[in-house]
Design a protein around this motif. Structure first.
Motif, mmCIF file in Angstrom:
data_model
loop_
_atom_site.group_PDB
_atom_site.id
_atom_site.type_symbol
_atom_site.label_atom_id
_atom_site.label_comp_id
_atom_site.label_asym_id
_atom_site.label_seq_id
_atom_site.Cartn_x
_atom_site.Cartn_y
_atom_site.Cartn_z
ATOM 1 N N LYS A 8 0.969 -0.757 0.174
ATOM 2 C CA LYS A 8 0.427 -0.486 0.422
ATOM 3 C C LYS A 8 0.863 1.429 -0.082
ATOM 4 C CE LYS A 8 -4.260 -2.046 2.082
ATOM 5 N NZ LYS A 8 -5.563 -1.835 1.468
ATOM 6 N N VAL B 224 -7.167 6.508 10.394
ATOM 7 C CA VAL B 224 -7.375 5.221 9.075
ATOM 8 C C VAL B 224 -5.794 4.118 9.016
ATOM 9 C CG1 VAL B 224 -7.848 3.373 7.672
ATOM 10 C CG2 VAL B 224 -9.118 5.597 7.567
ATOM 11 N N LYS C 191 -3.434 1.479 7.726
ATOM 12 C CA LYS C 191 -3.170 0.127 6.945
ATOM 13 C C LYS C 191 -1.483 -0.929 7.130
ATOM 14 C CE LYS C 191 -6.770 1.991 4.182
ATOM 15 N NZ LYS C 191 -6.787 2.099 2.706
ATOM 16 N N ALA D 261 -6.678 -2.573 7.259
ATOM 17 C CA ALA D 261 -6.867 -1.384 7.606
ATOM 18 C C ALA D 261 -7.873 -1.823 8.670
ATOM 19 C CB ALA D 261 -7.763 -1.158 6.296
ATOM 20 N N PHE E 132 -9.137 10.009 7.317
ATOM 21 C CA PHE E 132 -11.019 8.879 7.346
ATOM 22 C C PHE E 132 -11.370 10.129 6.314
ATOM 23 C CE2 PHE E 132 -14.899 8.826 8.264
ATOM 24 C CZ PHE E 132 -15.144 7.307 8.245
ATOM 25 N N LEU E 133 -12.122 9.201 4.788
ATOM 26 C CA LEU E 133 -13.171 9.866 3.721
ATOM 27 C C LEU E 133 -14.637 9.238 4.002
ATOM 28 C CD1 LEU E 133 -10.833 8.752 0.471
ATOM 29 C CD2 LEU E 133 -10.428 11.146 2.610
ATOM 30 N N MET F 286 -13.657 5.533 -2.573
ATOM 31 C CA MET F 286 -14.663 6.295 -1.667
ATOM 32 C C MET F 286 -14.639 7.521 -2.317
ATOM 33 S SD MET F 286 -16.212 6.009 0.729
ATOM 34 C CE MET F 286 -14.803 5.435 2.616
ATOM 35 N N LEU G 261 -8.766 4.189 -2.347
ATOM 36 C CA LEU G 261 -8.564 4.085 -0.695
ATOM 37 C C LEU G 261 -7.590 2.517 -1.227
ATOM 38 C CD1 LEU G 261 -12.509 2.751 0.725
ATOM 39 C CD2 LEU G 261 -10.848 4.953 0.545
ATOM 40 N N GLU G 262 -7.795 1.893 -1.978
ATOM 41 C CA GLU G 262 -6.908 0.963 -2.362
ATOM 42 C C GLU G 262 -7.278 0.140 -3.784
ATOM 43 O OE1 GLU G 262 -7.403 -2.921 -0.418
ATOM 44 O OE2 GLU G 262 -9.634 -3.019 -1.585
HETATM 45 P P1 AMP Z 1 -8.647 -1.179 2.026
HETATM 46 O O1 AMP Z 1 -8.067 -2.461 2.376
HETATM 47 O O2 AMP Z 1 -7.670 -0.137 2.267
HETATM 48 O O3 AMP Z 1 -9.890 -1.128 0.982
HETATM 49 O O4 AMP Z 1 -9.895 -0.676 3.390
HETATM 50 C C1 AMP Z 1 -10.765 -1.159 3.564
HETATM 51 C C2 AMP Z 1 -11.812 -0.827 4.092
HETATM 52 O O5 AMP Z 1 -11.432 0.049 5.238
HETATM 53 C C3 AMP Z 1 -12.147 0.349 2.920
HETATM 54 O O6 AMP Z 1 -13.356 -0.973 1.884
HETATM 55 C C4 AMP Z 1 -12.938 0.760 3.829
HETATM 56 O O7 AMP Z 1 -14.256 1.089 4.445
HETATM 57 C C5 AMP Z 1 -12.652 1.020 4.696
HETATM 58 N N1 AMP Z 1 -11.524 2.778 4.533
HETATM 59 C C6 AMP Z 1 -9.880 2.280 4.213
HETATM 60 N N2 AMP Z 1 -9.698 3.227 4.352
HETATM 61 C C7 AMP Z 1 -10.660 4.167 4.391
HETATM 62 C C8 AMP Z 1 -10.036 5.814 4.532
HETATM 63 N N3 AMP Z 1 -8.838 6.504 3.885
HETATM 64 N N4 AMP Z 1 -11.464 6.976 4.935
HETATM 65 C C9 AMP Z 1 -12.587 6.077 5.338
HETATM 66 N N5 AMP Z 1 -12.533 4.545 5.713
HETATM 67 C C10 AMP Z 1 -11.479 3.665 4.821
#
Ligand code: AMP
Length: 428
Positions: free
Chosen positions: A103, A141, A143, A153, A187-188, A273, A283-284
């Protein structure tokens, strides 16, 4: 044509289903596969990450096309090894798969190519991470940078929680190697949407937008899981939004990867997002088809769609459509074992009625046949029930009705897959 599909979950069963529909005369091998893929091809008892064994088997069977499902073999360089041996492969090499397997790397790529994403920094030292947390507003957040099977995450409501999470990953080794580096980001808010695109590194074909449900329980509550369901298409993903995702996310990322001499080929999955003003924040990235998203997307792609995979793998792709259409709507409900995600029970006998109808596809994930041929639960997510319909509400009703009729002791599932779309459609 001989095709090898690598992986053994619901995603791979759905890929096999689509390949077999498009190429009925193809010979299909699956490594390691599951009882569902065994109905469509030959399962080979080789783990998906056994790179040398898979290269050897691809040679032995003179495989024309390999489609790699999961992220672990991509990160381990399976695509590179197969290509070095002369194979045609759908999936990125290890250097390009870093978009998912690191990431921190993905954030760096997004920063240099101007892709919208949460403000963040990466850390390997706890002291620096704690100082950053102190200087930023809640929520945050945290990760793990590496591959953590969906557990990496953590949305932290308070700085104290963020600090504890950073400590657990960096110092206590909670997620092992995956958490040796962490990303801390803002946080978004908005609504999540997944946009997947097929690409040969330059050109793109966007797949119909999809939404998954990561939480175990209805109403998106309870612990995070690998995914309890998905649906497609999502009306939030308008043509205008997909165009923004192409211009602001996908194309700049591909250009940046090419510049870094890690050209990206395969499927690029952007987990977004979408903010209230319609900006697609990343987000990823994932470097593969999603699971269970694939089980909802492939059944409604136009027939013949797997030709794109073969053409990309062979380096002769001539895409004619910027966005592949959804021919119908699909809702996939995951039937999990009792105790999932932490300690799923194994062994329950499964009964799948034979009269679920032509609009229902049952994809196997964690199943196994015992010595007497009885199908039994053998993993956390056991079956994926995809139903098709003219609309998402119709598909959702069919998926829930079929899920009700499939039985096994401890069956754990959500009756509200696609609830956001149902609410948008005024159907719930
Ligand atoms: P990821 O593995 O990075 O996709 O994160 C898993 C989950 O965490 C996402 O599907 C979101 O629900 C939540 N998430 C990750 N990053 C954020 C962020 N910057 N702001 C808000 N929610 C997040």
């Amino acid at each position: 044509m001989k095709v090898l599909v690598v992986g053994g979950g619901g995603r791979e069963h759905a890929l096999c289903w689509a390949l077999k529909r498009d190429l009925p005369h193809a010979t299909l091998f699956v490594a390691p596969g599951n009882p569902g893929t065994a109905q469509l091809g030959t399962n080979l008892p080789i783990p998906a990450t056994a790179v040398a064994d898979l290269v050897a088997v691809a040679r032995r069977h003179t495989i024309d096309l390999t489609v790699i499902g999961p992220e672990a073999p991509l990160a381990a360089g399976l695509a590179d090894a197969l290509r070095a041996a002369g194979g045609a492969v759908f999936g990125p090499g290890a250097a390009a798969a870093r978009l998912e397997s690191s990431k921190a790397f993905a954030k760096e790529v997004m920063a240099s190519s101007g892709v919208p994403t949460a403000a963040s920094r990466s850390f390997t030292e706890l002291g620096a991470a704690l100082a950053y947390i102190r200087a930023h507003t809640e929520p945050l957040v945290v990760k793990a940078s590496g591959l953590a099977a969906g557990k990496g995450a953590v949305v932290c409501d308070t700085r104290a929680e963020a600090a504890a999470t950073a400590r657990a990953m960096l110092t206590d080794g909670k997620l092992g190697e995956a958490g040796r580096e962490i990303v801390i980001e803002e946080f978004l808010t908005g609504e999540e949407l997944s946009v997947l695109a097929l690409t040969d590194g330059e050109r793109l074909a966007i797949l119909p937008p999809v939404q998954d449900h990561k939480r175990l329980n209805e109403g998106d509550t309870g612990p995070n899981t690998g995914g309890m369901g998905a649906y497609c298409p999502v009306s939030l993903g308008t043509p205008a939004l997909l165009e923004r995702v192409r211009r602001e996310v996908l194309e700049p990322t591909l250009r940046e990867m090419a510049q870094r001499r890690a050209p990206y080929t395969g499927v690029l999955y952007a987990g977004l997002m979408v903010s209230t003003d319609g900006t697609p924040f990343v987000l990823e990235f994932n470097c593969r088809f999603g699971d269970p998203e694939t089980q909802a997307v492939f059944p409604i792609l136009p027939e013949g769609c797997t030709q794109h995979l073969a053409d990309i793998a062979a380096g002769r792709w001539q895409p004619t459509q910027p966005v592949l259409p959804a021919m119908r709507a699909a809702v996939t409900t995951v039937l999990a074992a009792r105790g999932y995600p932490d300690t799923p029970e194994r062994g329950a006998a499964i009964d799948v009625p034979t009269d679920l109808g032509p609009d229902v596809l049952v994809f196997h994930a964690g199943t196994a046949r015992d010595g007497s041929g009885t199908l039994r639960a053998a993993g956390g997510r056991v079956l994926n029930v995809t139903a098709l319909g003219a609309t998402v509400p119709e598909a959702a009703r069919r998926s829930a009705a079929a899920s009700e009729r499939i039985t096994f002791e401890g069956k754990t599932w959500r009756r509200d897959i696609a609830w956001r779309e149902l609410r948008r459609a005024g159907a719930a």
